[in-house]
Scaffold this motif. Structure first.
Motif, PDB file in Angstrom:
ATOM      1  N   THR A 211       4.175  -2.295   2.239  1.00  0.00           N
ATOM      2  CA  THR A 211       4.258  -3.361   1.210  1.00  0.00           C
ATOM      3  C   THR A 211       5.893  -3.643   1.096  1.00  0.00           C
ATOM      4  O   THR A 211       6.113  -4.820   0.698  1.00  0.00           O
ATOM      5  CB  THR A 211       3.593  -2.535  -0.065  1.00  0.00           C
ATOM      6  OG1 THR A 211       2.327  -2.376   0.343  1.00  0.00           O
ATOM      7  CG2 THR A 211       3.945  -3.612  -1.143  1.00  0.00           C
ATOM      8  N   ARG A 212       6.807  -2.623   1.149  1.00  0.00           N
ATOM      9  CA  ARG A 212       8.130  -2.992   0.900  1.00  0.00           C
ATOM     10  C   ARG A 212       8.617  -3.780   2.017  1.00  0.00           C
ATOM     11  O   ARG A 212       9.503  -4.414   1.773  1.00  0.00           O
ATOM     12  CB  ARG A 212       8.942  -1.771   1.077  1.00  0.00           C
ATOM     13  CG  ARG A 212       8.738  -0.718  -0.021  1.00  0.00           C
ATOM     14  CD  ARG A 212       9.801   0.195  -0.301  1.00  0.00           C
ATOM     15  NE  ARG A 212       9.554   1.221   0.957  1.00  0.00           N
ATOM     16  CZ  ARG A 212       8.932   2.477   1.099  1.00  0.00           C
ATOM     17  NH1 ARG A 212       8.089   2.609  -0.034  1.00  0.00           N
ATOM     18  NH2 ARG A 212       8.784   3.097   2.103  1.00  0.00           N
ATOM     19  N   MET A 213       8.117  -3.546   3.261  1.00  0.00           N
ATOM     20  CA  MET A 213       8.690  -4.453   4.514  1.00  0.00           C
ATOM     21  C   MET A 213       8.158  -5.688   4.946  1.00  0.00           C
ATOM     22  O   MET A 213       8.602  -6.376   5.781  1.00  0.00           O
ATOM     23  CB  MET A 213       8.673  -3.479   5.540  1.00  0.00           C
ATOM     24  CG  MET A 213       9.668  -2.183   5.633  1.00  0.00           C
ATOM     25  SD  MET A 213       9.572  -1.105   6.929  1.00  0.00           S
ATOM     26  CE  MET A 213       7.883  -0.171   6.829  1.00  0.00           C
ATOM     27  N   ALA A 214       6.953  -5.957   4.279  1.00  0.00           N
ATOM     28  CA  ALA A 214       6.099  -7.224   4.534  1.00  0.00           C
ATOM     29  C   ALA A 214       5.989  -7.836   2.969  1.00  0.00           C
ATOM     30  O   ALA A 214       5.756  -7.255   2.353  1.00  0.00           O
ATOM     31  CB  ALA A 214       4.902  -6.773   5.120  1.00  0.00           C
ATOM     32  N   THR A 215       5.636  -9.306   3.247  1.00  0.00           N
ATOM     33  CA  THR A 215       5.310  -9.974   2.096  1.00  0.00           C
ATOM     34  C   THR A 215       3.640  -9.498   1.777  1.00  0.00           C
ATOM     35  O   THR A 215       3.005  -8.875   2.608  1.00  0.00           O
ATOM     36  CB  THR A 215       5.286 -11.482   2.229  1.00  0.00           C
ATOM     37  OG1 THR A 215       4.055 -11.581   3.836  1.00  0.00           O
ATOM     38  CG2 THR A 215       6.468 -11.990   2.938  1.00  0.00           C
ATOM     39  N   PRO A 216       3.410  -9.715   0.545  1.00  0.00           N
ATOM     40  CA  PRO A 216       2.064  -9.245   0.002  1.00  0.00           C
ATOM     41  C   PRO A 216       0.941  -9.722   0.902  1.00  0.00           C
ATOM     42  O   PRO A 216      -0.196  -9.037   1.136  1.00  0.00           O
ATOM     43  CB  PRO A 216       1.975 -10.010  -1.422  1.00  0.00           C
ATOM     44  CG  PRO A 216       3.332 -10.143  -1.778  1.00  0.00           C
ATOM     45  CD  PRO A 216       4.151 -10.455  -0.782  1.00  0.00           C
ATOM     46  N   GLU A 217       0.885 -11.015   1.507  1.00  0.00           N
ATOM     47  CA  GLU A 217       0.232 -11.495   2.313  1.00  0.00           C
ATOM     48  C   GLU A 217      -0.056 -10.447   3.586  1.00  0.00           C
ATOM     49  O   GLU A 217      -1.088 -10.069   3.744  1.00  0.00           O
ATOM     50  CB  GLU A 217       0.258 -12.955   2.697  1.00  0.00           C
ATOM     51  CG  GLU A 217      -0.921 -13.356   3.625  1.00  0.00           C
ATOM     52  CD  GLU A 217      -0.448 -14.769   4.088  1.00  0.00           C
ATOM     53  OE1 GLU A 217      -1.349 -15.261   4.839  1.00  0.00           O
ATOM     54  OE2 GLU A 217       0.708 -15.199   3.943  1.00  0.00           O
TER      55      GLU A 217
END
Length: 313
Positions: A211-217
Motif C-alpha cells: 500500500t505504501r509503494m503502490a497507488t490504492p488501485e
C-alpha cells in the motif's frame, strides 16, 4: 486400464488448463493492470526493451478522461475478478471446465469419451480441441487491442538520463493538459528499487508495504491476487530480482501528478508453493525472465508509487 487412462487424461487436461495461470503468479499475475492517468487508453510508445505493442489493460479503474477516438474502453475492473478470474464469470468458466473434464473422465465427453468412436484417440482429440479453442479465444481477444501509434523508437538505458517522449499537450478525448517532464538518474534508481521492493513485499505478503509503494488501485489488485492464492492454498515467492535492461517509454505531468512509464526486462526466481511447502510451479534453482512496462506516479515533490503494470506484447 480404462480407469487409469481416464485419470491420466484428466490430469493432463487439468495441467493444460491451470498451467498458464500458475506460471503467472508473480506480482501483477501476468495481467495488464492499473491506470496511466489521461493516457490509460493510449498505448505507451514502444522502446528498445519492449519493441512490441503492450497488451491493453485487463484491469483498470474507470477513468474520468474519455478514451481517444477509436480506442476501446476496458470493462470495469470489478467485472474481471482477481488473478484467476473470480466472480460469476470465473465460477461459470470453472464449472464448464469441471463438467467437461468430468465428462471426459467418465466417458461422456464431446464425442462420447473412452467408450466413443476411436476410444483413447477420440479422448485425446477432445483435449486437443479444448486447448486449441482456449488458445484461439485468447489470441482473438488480445488481437483486438488498439494498434500502436507510431513505429518503434530507440529507448534510453535505465542507467542514463532519458529525454521525455514527445506527446500532444492534450490528453485523449480533450482531457487534462499534459506536458513532458525530465526523468533523472535518481528517478531511475527509485524505479529499480520499487521493482525489487514490491516483489519482496509480495513474497512476504506485506499488504501494508504494498500500500505504501503502490497507488490504492494497484494495492487493491495485489490484495485480491493474494486472496486468490489463499483460496487455492498457494503462496508465491519471488526472489533475487535483477533488472537486466530498462528504458523510458514516456514521462509527463498532468495537474499536480507526474507519471513515468518504463519498460523493464528483469529476471527472478519465481516459485509457487502449497500449504505443505511443496512446489506447485517454478523451480527454486531456475531463473525466469519477464518484460513488463511499469508506470509510476507521484505528486509533485512526493515519492514515486507503482500505478500500472502492462505486459509486453
Amino acid at each position: 486400464m480404462r480407469i487409469k487412462a481416464r485419470l491420466l487424461a484428466g490430469f493432463a487436461a487439468l495441467a493444460l488448463v491451470l498451467g498458464p495461470a500458475l506460471a503467472e503468479a508473480r506480482p501483477g499475475g501476468g495481467f495488464s493492470s492499473g491506470s496511466r492517468g489521461s493516457r490509460t487508453y493510449s498505448p505507451p510508445p514502444v522502446t528498445r526493451t519492449a519493441p512490441d505493442a503492450p497488451r491493453a489493460f485487463d484491469r483498470t479503474a474507470p477513468q474520468t478522461q474519455a478514451p481517444r477516438p477509436g480506442m476501446a474502453s476496458p470493462a470495469p475492473a470489478a467485472a474481471r475478478g482477481g488473478m484467476f478470474g473470480g466472480g460469476f464469470g470465473g465460477a461459470l468458466l470453472g464449472g464448464l471446465i469441471g463438467v467437461g473434464i468430468g465428462g471426459m473422465l467418465f466417458g461422456n465427453g464431446l464425442f462420447g469419451g473412452i467408450n466413443g468412436l476411436g476410444g483413447m484417440l477420440g479422448l485425446l482429440l477432445q483435449i486437443g480441441l479444448i486447448v486449441l479453442l482456449v488458445r484461439f479465444a485468447l489470441r482473438f481477444f488480445r488481437s483486438r487491442q488498439p494498434a500502436m501509434a507510431g513505429g518503434p523508437r530507440e529507448g534510453m538505458g535505465m542507467a542514463r538520463e532519458a529525454q521525455p517522449s514527445p506527446r500532444p499537450m492534450m490528453g485523449g478525448g480533450g482531457g487534462a493538459a499534459t506536458q513532458p517532464i525530465q526523468v533523472t538518474q535518481a528517478d531511475y534508481q527509485a524505479f529499480e528499487a520499487l521493482l525489487r521492493d514490491i516483489n519482496a513485499a509480495w513474497s512476504r505478503r506485506d499488504e501494508a508495504g504494498l500500500t505504501r509503494m503502490a497507488t490504492p488501485e494497484m494495492a487493491g489488485y495485489f490484495a485480491q491476487d493474494l486472496r486468490d492464492l489463499d483460496a487455492r492454498g498457494w503462496r508465491n515467492e519471488t526472489s533475487d530480482v535483477r533488472l537486466e535492461q530498462g528504458d523510458l517509454s514516456e514521462a509527463w505531468r498532468e495537474g499536480d501528478a507526474e507519471y513515468a512509464t518504463v519498460a523493464m526486462r528483469f529476471s527472478l526466481v519465481d516459485v509457487t508453493y502449497d500449504t505443505q511447502g511443496r512446489v506447485v510451479e517454478g523451480d527454486p534453482a531456475t531463473r525466469s525472465t519477464a518484460t513488463e512496462l511499469w508506470t509510476f506516479r507521484r505528486r509533485r515533490g512526493g515519492a514515486w508509487q507503482l500505478s500500472a503494470i502492462q505486459q509486453a506484447g
